[in-house]
Design an enzyme around this catalytic site. Structure first.
Site, short mmCIF file in Angstrom:
data_model
loop_
_atom_site.label_atom_id
_atom_site.label_comp_id
_atom_site.label_asym_id
_atom_site.label_seq_id
_atom_site.Cartn_x
_atom_site.Cartn_y
_atom_site.Cartn_z
N TYR A 36 0.83 -1.21 0.00
CA TYR A 36 0.00 0.00 0.00
C TYR A 36 0.87 1.27 0.00
O TYR A 36 0.41 2.33 -0.42
CB TYR A 36 -0.92 0.04 1.22
CG TYR A 36 -2.01 -1.01 1.23
CD1 TYR A 36 -2.23 -1.83 0.12
CD2 TYR A 36 -2.83 -1.19 2.34
CE1 TYR A 36 -3.22 -2.80 0.14
CE2 TYR A 36 -3.82 -2.15 2.35
CZ TYR A 36 -4.01 -2.96 1.25
OH TYR A 36 -5.00 -3.91 1.28
N LYS A 86 3.48 -15.18 2.75
CA LYS A 86 3.43 -15.94 1.49
C LYS A 86 4.89 -16.22 1.11
O LYS A 86 5.38 -15.81 0.05
CB LYS A 86 2.68 -15.10 0.43
CG LYS A 86 2.36 -15.82 -0.86
CD LYS A 86 1.26 -16.83 -0.73
CE LYS A 86 1.01 -17.54 -2.05
NZ LYS A 86 0.16 -18.74 -1.92
N ASP A 133 -3.03 -17.92 2.00
CA ASP A 133 -4.18 -18.58 1.37
C ASP A 133 -4.74 -19.66 2.30
O ASP A 133 -5.96 -19.81 2.45
CB ASP A 133 -3.83 -19.16 0.00
CG ASP A 133 -2.46 -19.81 -0.04
OD1 ASP A 133 -1.64 -19.56 0.87
OD2 ASP A 133 -2.19 -20.58 -0.98
N ASP A 184 -5.33 -6.58 6.07
CA ASP A 184 -6.51 -5.85 5.66
C ASP A 184 -7.62 -6.85 5.32
O ASP A 184 -8.76 -6.76 5.79
CB ASP A 184 -6.14 -5.00 4.42
CG ASP A 184 -7.22 -4.02 4.05
OD1 ASP A 184 -8.21 -3.91 4.78
OD2 ASP A 184 -7.07 -3.36 3.00
N ASP A 198 -10.93 -8.36 8.00
CA ASP A 198 -12.34 -8.26 7.61
C ASP A 198 -13.00 -9.64 7.60
O ASP A 198 -14.14 -9.80 8.01
CB ASP A 198 -12.47 -7.63 6.22
CG ASP A 198 -12.62 -6.12 6.30
OD1 ASP A 198 -12.40 -5.57 7.41
OD2 ASP A 198 -12.93 -5.49 5.28
#
Ligand code: NAD
Length: 359
Positions: free
Chosen positions: A143, A192, A224, A248, A252
């Site tokens: 980001y 990852k 994942d 992020d 959620d």
């Protein structure tokens, strides 16, 4: 001399003042019961600050926050300011305050209350015992990396770069280990590392710090797989720590396990014990001023403040137990009520929680 904790209170816009008002009643009750002392001072922030001071984040509010041990924030924003230029938008104030206060991690608990299991989209038996915290890095990663467009061999291309340095990873990982020490002593570091170099660095740092916390059981989970396991066996997680973008998405996902946005608390932490505490929800302009908002997310944010900034675990547990007791007794605000005709209001819910707090 008694240890007086300074709390900057920023009610904000929409339902912000309603839910913060109930949280302050809870704060006062814990003062009386546990003998802790708090000094609260209110500051203007968000839309109301734009109206009254011409900026979403007035300098005096920033100074107030900087001089405090913790900040309690309601919510900011609303349709009135949606079409303002960027510097006069409440969200710009939110980004500014996080940066100015040096907040680099976001903490989101996801606790499933047994009596609300039916409100979730997952099967109740899958949710049984779910009580986890997602620790998300806030200031680095893709980001904030360099972004640009260029002409490639096949026409226009866009590039986002993901960068992490060792210091950034160290500070958040240490924080996550510390939080794990106050809970179930299990930490899942999510990355990852089979594909990304930043993840390989992340994993190296985690492994280097792990021996400092021999009591914490550490596992590395690929992002994942983590997304899948959160839906299959959420109760197996205690603390999850991860980088900005993965956090992020996962925070959620984890939040939705609990079924209602009106129940979710959060913290943003900086160096030391300083933290900003707020409900995950926004200013809910659609129900603002009606006295029907759910104050539980903000009340639980106070409990989180007690745990993470002040180390007042007894008072935090008392607040959490009070919320559970009130819910178990069947009291619901409209957002979590099955039978909406029996829903209670914001103040009523706050009063019931206050009355249920016991030492
Ligand atoms: P929202 O969270 O305010 O509302 C989404 C839905 O959930 C609405 O139907 C609302 O009524 C309901 N809801 C939210 N909190 C509730 C509560 N405590 N009790 C009962 N119902 C509740 O999200 P939105 O509608 O997308 O955003 C509204 C405004 O809030 C926007 O201006 C947005 O920018 C702002 N916002 C601010 C923050 C923040 O201050 N940190 C976060 C998100 C959104």
């Amino acid at each position: 001399m008694a240890d007086v904790k300074k709390i900057a209170v920023i009610a904000g816009d929409g339902i912000g003042p309603e839910v913060v008002g109930e949280a302050l009643k809870v704060l006062k009750k814990t003062e009386e019961l546990f003998g802790y002392q708090f000094e609260t001072e209110h500051g203007l922030f968000g839309g109301i600050a734009i109206d009254e001071k011409g900026t979403p984040l007035p300098q005096e509010t920033l100074e107030l926050c900087k001089g405090a041990d913790a900040v309690l924030l309601g919510a900011v924003g609303g349709p009135k300011w949606d079409n303002n230029p960027k510097e006069l938008r409440p969200e710009t104030g939110l980004l500014g305050i996080r940066k100015e206060l040096g907040l680099f991690s976001n903490i989101r608990p996801a606790t499933v209350f047994d009596c609300l299991k039916e409100a979730s989209t997952l099967k109740p038996e899958v949710l049984e015992g779910t009580d986890l915290i997602v620790v998300r890095e806030l200031t680095g990663g893709i980001y904030f990396g360099e972004k640009f467009r260029r002409e490639g061999a096949h026409g226009e291309e866009a590039v986002d770069t993901c960068v992490y340095n060792v210091k950034e990873v160290e500070r958040i990982v240490r924080q996550a280990f510390e939080i794990a020490m106050t809970r179930g002593k299990r930490l899942a570091s999510v990355d990852k590392a089979n594909v990304l170099e930043t993840s390989r660095l992340w994993r190296e740092v985690v492994n280097r710090i792990a021996p400092e916390y021999p009591e914490v059981e550490l596992e590395h989970v690929l992002v994942d797989n983590c997304a899948m396991q959160l839906l299959r066996r959420p109760s197996s997680f205690d603390v999850i720590v991860t980088e900005n973008m993965f956090g992020d998405i996962l925070s959620d996902e984890a939040a939705m396990l609990t079924g209602s946005i009106g129940m979710l608390s959060s913290a943003s932490l900086g160096e030391g014990s300083f933290g900003l505490y707020e409900p995950v929800h926004g200013s809910a302009p659609d129900i603002a001023g009606q006295g029907i908002s759910n104050p539980i997310a903000t009340v639980l944010s106070v409990a989180l403040m007690f745990r993470l900034t002040f180390g007042y675990h007894d008072a935090a547990a008392a607040i959490e137990a009070a919320v559970k007791e009130v819910l178990d007794a069947g009291h619901r605000t409209g957002d979590i009520a099955v039978d909406k005709s029996k829903a209670i209001g914001t103040t009523e819910m706050g009063d019931l929680i206050v009355a249920s707090i016991r030492k």
